[in-house]
Write a protein that holds these residues in place. Sequence first.
Motif, PDB file in Angstrom:
ATOM      1  N   GLU A  94      45.220  51.107  31.839  1.00 21.48           N
ATOM      2  CA  GLU A  94      46.292  50.770  30.832  1.00 21.48           C
ATOM      3  C   GLU A  94      45.723  48.575  29.903  1.00 21.48           C
ATOM      4  O   GLU A  94      46.145  48.687  29.019  1.00 21.48           O
ATOM      5  CB  GLU A  94      47.536  50.725  30.304  1.00 21.48           C
ATOM      6  N   CYS A  95      45.919  47.932  31.278  1.00 26.55           N
ATOM      7  CA  CYS A  95      46.199  47.019  31.208  1.00 26.55           C
ATOM      8  C   CYS A  95      45.005  46.626  30.407  1.00 26.55           C
ATOM      9  O   CYS A  95      45.074  44.963  29.181  1.00 26.55           O
ATOM     10  CB  CYS A  95      46.308  46.096  32.402  1.00 26.55           C
ATOM     11  N   ALA A  96      44.045  46.698  30.690  1.00 25.29           N
ATOM     12  CA  ALA A  96      42.291  46.327  30.065  1.00 25.29           C
ATOM     13  C   ALA A  96      41.634  46.768  28.877  1.00 25.29           C
ATOM     14  O   ALA A  96      41.673  46.812  27.766  1.00 25.29           O
ATOM     15  CB  ALA A  96      41.603  47.243  30.925  1.00 25.29           C
ATOM     16  N   GLU A  97      42.991  47.697  28.539  1.00 28.39           N
ATOM     17  CA  GLU A  97      42.743  48.650  27.336  1.00 28.39           C
ATOM     18  C   GLU A  97      43.665  47.236  25.536  1.00 28.39           C
ATOM     19  O   GLU A  97      43.832  47.850  25.044  1.00 28.39           O
ATOM     20  CB  GLU A  97      42.930  50.048  27.182  1.00 28.39           C
ATOM     21  N   GLY A  98      44.469  47.884  26.176  1.00 27.52           N
ATOM     22  CA  GLY A  98      45.702  47.044  25.859  1.00 27.52           C
ATOM     23  C   GLY A  98      44.794  46.065  25.707  1.00 27.52           C
ATOM     24  O   GLY A  98      45.385  45.515  24.236  1.00 27.52           O
ATOM     25  N   LEU A 130      39.307  35.790  27.019  1.00 27.65           N
ATOM     26  CA  LEU A 130      38.532  37.240  28.305  1.00 27.65           C
ATOM     27  C   LEU A 130      38.555  35.943  29.164  1.00 27.65           C
ATOM     28  O   LEU A 130      38.517  37.180  30.312  1.00 27.65           O
ATOM     29  CB  LEU A 130      37.289  36.632  27.272  1.00 27.65           C
ATOM     30  N   LEU A 131      37.952  34.883  28.938  1.00 25.93           N
ATOM     31  CA  LEU A 131      37.748  33.994  30.978  1.00 25.93           C
ATOM     32  C   LEU A 131      38.997  33.980  31.417  1.00 25.93           C
ATOM     33  O   LEU A 131      39.297  34.142  32.661  1.00 25.93           O
ATOM     34  CB  LEU A 131      36.898  32.378  30.506  1.00 25.93           C
ATOM     35  N   GLU A 132      40.532  33.785  30.417  1.00 26.96           N
ATOM     36  CA  GLU A 132      41.569  33.893  30.993  1.00 26.96           C
ATOM     37  C   GLU A 132      42.277  34.930  32.221  1.00 26.96           C
ATOM     38  O   GLU A 132      42.047  34.924  33.068  1.00 26.96           O
ATOM     39  CB  GLU A 132      42.550  33.251  29.922  1.00 26.96           C
ATOM     40  N   PHE A 133      41.498  35.873  30.882  1.00 29.50           N
ATOM     41  CA  PHE A 133      41.811  37.812  31.811  1.00 29.50           C
ATOM     42  C   PHE A 133      40.672  38.011  33.187  1.00 29.50           C
ATOM     43  O   PHE A 133      41.235  38.287  34.103  1.00 29.50           O
ATOM     44  CB  PHE A 133      41.224  38.641  30.721  1.00 29.50           C
ATOM     45  N   HIS A 134      39.724  37.248  32.786  1.00 29.23           N
ATOM     46  CA  HIS A 134      38.964  37.287  33.922  1.00 29.23           C
ATOM     47  C   HIS A 134      39.196  36.679  35.107  1.00 29.23           C
ATOM     48  O   HIS A 134      38.822  37.148  36.816  1.00 29.23           O
ATOM     49  CB  HIS A 134      37.090  37.065  33.577  1.00 29.23           C
ATOM     50  N   ARG A 135      39.524  35.426  34.860  1.00 26.27           N
ATOM     51  CA  ARG A 135      40.276  35.014  36.059  1.00 26.27           C
ATOM     52  C   ARG A 135      41.767  35.547  36.757  1.00 26.27           C
ATOM     53  O   ARG A 135      41.612  35.449  38.573  1.00 26.27           O
ATOM     54  CB  ARG A 135      40.686  33.781  35.794  1.00 26.27           C
ATOM     55  N   ALA A 165      38.180  48.628  34.939  1.00 24.89           N
ATOM     56  CA  ALA A 165      39.243  47.467  33.978  1.00 24.89           C
ATOM     57  C   ALA A 165      37.161  46.749  33.721  1.00 24.89           C
ATOM     58  O   ALA A 165      37.016  46.587  32.510  1.00 24.89           O
ATOM     59  CB  ALA A 165      39.501  46.821  33.981  1.00 24.89           C
ATOM     60  N   SER A 166      36.727  46.043  34.506  1.00 22.55           N
ATOM     61  CA  SER A 166      35.592  44.882  34.434  1.00 22.55           C
ATOM     62  C   SER A 166      33.994  45.777  33.988  1.00 22.55           C
ATOM     63  O   SER A 166      33.166  45.213  32.411  1.00 22.55           O
ATOM     64  CB  SER A 166      35.089  44.336  35.725  1.00 22.55           C
ATOM     65  N   ASN A 167      34.173  46.913  33.845  1.00 19.25           N
ATOM     66  CA  ASN A 167      32.954  47.750  33.641  1.00 19.25           C
ATOM     67  C   ASN A 167      33.208  48.196  32.279  1.00 19.25           C
ATOM     68  O   ASN A 167      31.919  47.737  31.416  1.00 19.25           O
ATOM     69  CB  ASN A 167      32.540  48.955  34.603  1.00 19.25           C
ATOM     70  N   PHE A 168      34.603  48.449  31.981  1.00 22.28           N
ATOM     71  CA  PHE A 168      35.043  48.659  30.299  1.00 22.28           C
ATOM     72  C   PHE A 168      34.740  47.606  29.045  1.00 22.28           C
ATOM     73  O   PHE A 168      34.632  47.409  28.463  1.00 22.28           O
ATOM     74  CB  PHE A 168      36.325  49.610  30.472  1.00 22.28           C
ATOM     75  N   ILE A 169      35.201  46.350  30.111  1.00 22.71           N
ATOM     76  CA  ILE A 169      35.479  45.401  28.562  1.00 22.71           C
ATOM     77  C   ILE A 169      34.267  44.829  29.133  1.00 22.71           C
ATOM     78  O   ILE A 169      33.770  44.206  27.445  1.00 22.71           O
ATOM     79  CB  ILE A 169      36.454  44.399  29.731  1.00 22.71           C
ATOM     80  N   ARG A 170      32.995  44.622  29.660  1.00 22.79           N
ATOM     81  CA  ARG A 170      31.946  44.233  29.505  1.00 22.79           C
ATOM     82  C   ARG A 170      31.064  45.455  29.090  1.00 22.79           C
ATOM     83  O   ARG A 170      30.582  44.575  27.355  1.00 22.79           O
ATOM     84  CB  ARG A 170      30.746  44.603  31.040  1.00 22.79           C
TER      85      ARG A 170
END
Length: 422
Positions: A94-98, A130-135, A165-170
């Motif tokens: 949910e977090c990544a999709e939101g 995006l970089l903040e979320f990645h960190r 989440a990482s794969n979805f965002i990528r």
Amino acid sequence: VERDLDSVLYNDLLLGHLIDELLLFERELRSIVQYPPSLPSPVAVLLAEVPFHRWLVLEREYALERLASLSSSPTAWLSSYPSGSEADDTKVPECAEGFMSLLAGITERYRMTPSPSHQLKFLELQVELLLEFHRDLDTAARKVSSSSSSSSSLLVPQSCAYLNASNFIRNVLSKWGEEEFFLRLHYYTQEHPSQGEDRQPAVGSSPFSPLSPPFPPSSPLPSYPLSGYYAYYCAPSVSSSKLESIRRLRRVDLDYARSEGSVFQAAIDVFSGLADTIRDWMVGCAREGVSSCCRKNEGIFGLRRSNVMSEDHLASIFSSVTSSLSSQCDFIDSNVSPLVSGDIFNAIIKDVDQTLFKEVITNHQFGGESAKLLCSHVNKALVPLLCQFTDSPLPQILEKCQDVCQLFSLLEGSAKLLREKL
């Protein structure tokens, strides 16, 4: 609106409402009323230096607040969709999709601004988020790694959620990068590298472009065949070099933009790196599990290489290996997106093949019965088990182990002839 702007400029609630209304008005003018793009845009009042800065600040503050709310939710890392549904293939938390919906909302708002230089400012904000979320994601994943007593304990739902989440965002960023809107922005950055620097339009300049207009903003707009902000720079007084640069902007080469990467390339790279790291952790879990099963009987692998592998020892090893692989592969299959799990299973199969070949087969001699038992365990237990999790052809599953089984199955005469030939 321009006259009353100062009264709402530092009231976040009122300014946010004004921005939403102006963007909605702009959208309705273009889509419903067919307002010509050559005429001044209602959004132009927001693109002066101070209002535009305040807009960026509001977008960033709202995004960070929303991101904090998404991350702190009790269901933040649970799948957004019911198990078994078609959408559940991504198993996106949910977090990544939101978060990606939040970025998509930002895009829809700044897409209404007619100037690439202003759009790039919002794009920079998106990449920063995006970089903040990645960190945050990387920190959480490494916390799981550091708190694990062994690599096998890395195979937990949290690490699967971080991988999904990482794969979805990528994947989403890769698709966005192929859209014409972002290809045009990327082309613009390639043709105008200086636009990546912090620069604001001078007071009194047109809000539609970083170039200076040939006449004051208060002057009536001339009637020229070009549309949008290009119309501001096509009066006869424009120099030929400036006019040529404008024409180059209109001839956006989308194939060239694709060949030069993506405006999201930096974010795609870091999320790809995190996904690859977690994937390697999971493959390592399976490798360690198999190695542990091979060594669990005291003294088996400490003997001299000339010792013959007993049937009891071999049965014990393969029984443990089959049980370990079955539970680990089932867990990965249930918790990791099929878009990623295929690569994980293929890597696991190669590692298991190498581990069994090195630690069981090459370290021991096999008699007639133990050789038959090895072939039986490989061909009737392990290969059918692993077939469930990969699309690889049957001969490529545990390739080295199957080759050994073929050698063990040769008749004595054929084996001697082969030995002489080698």
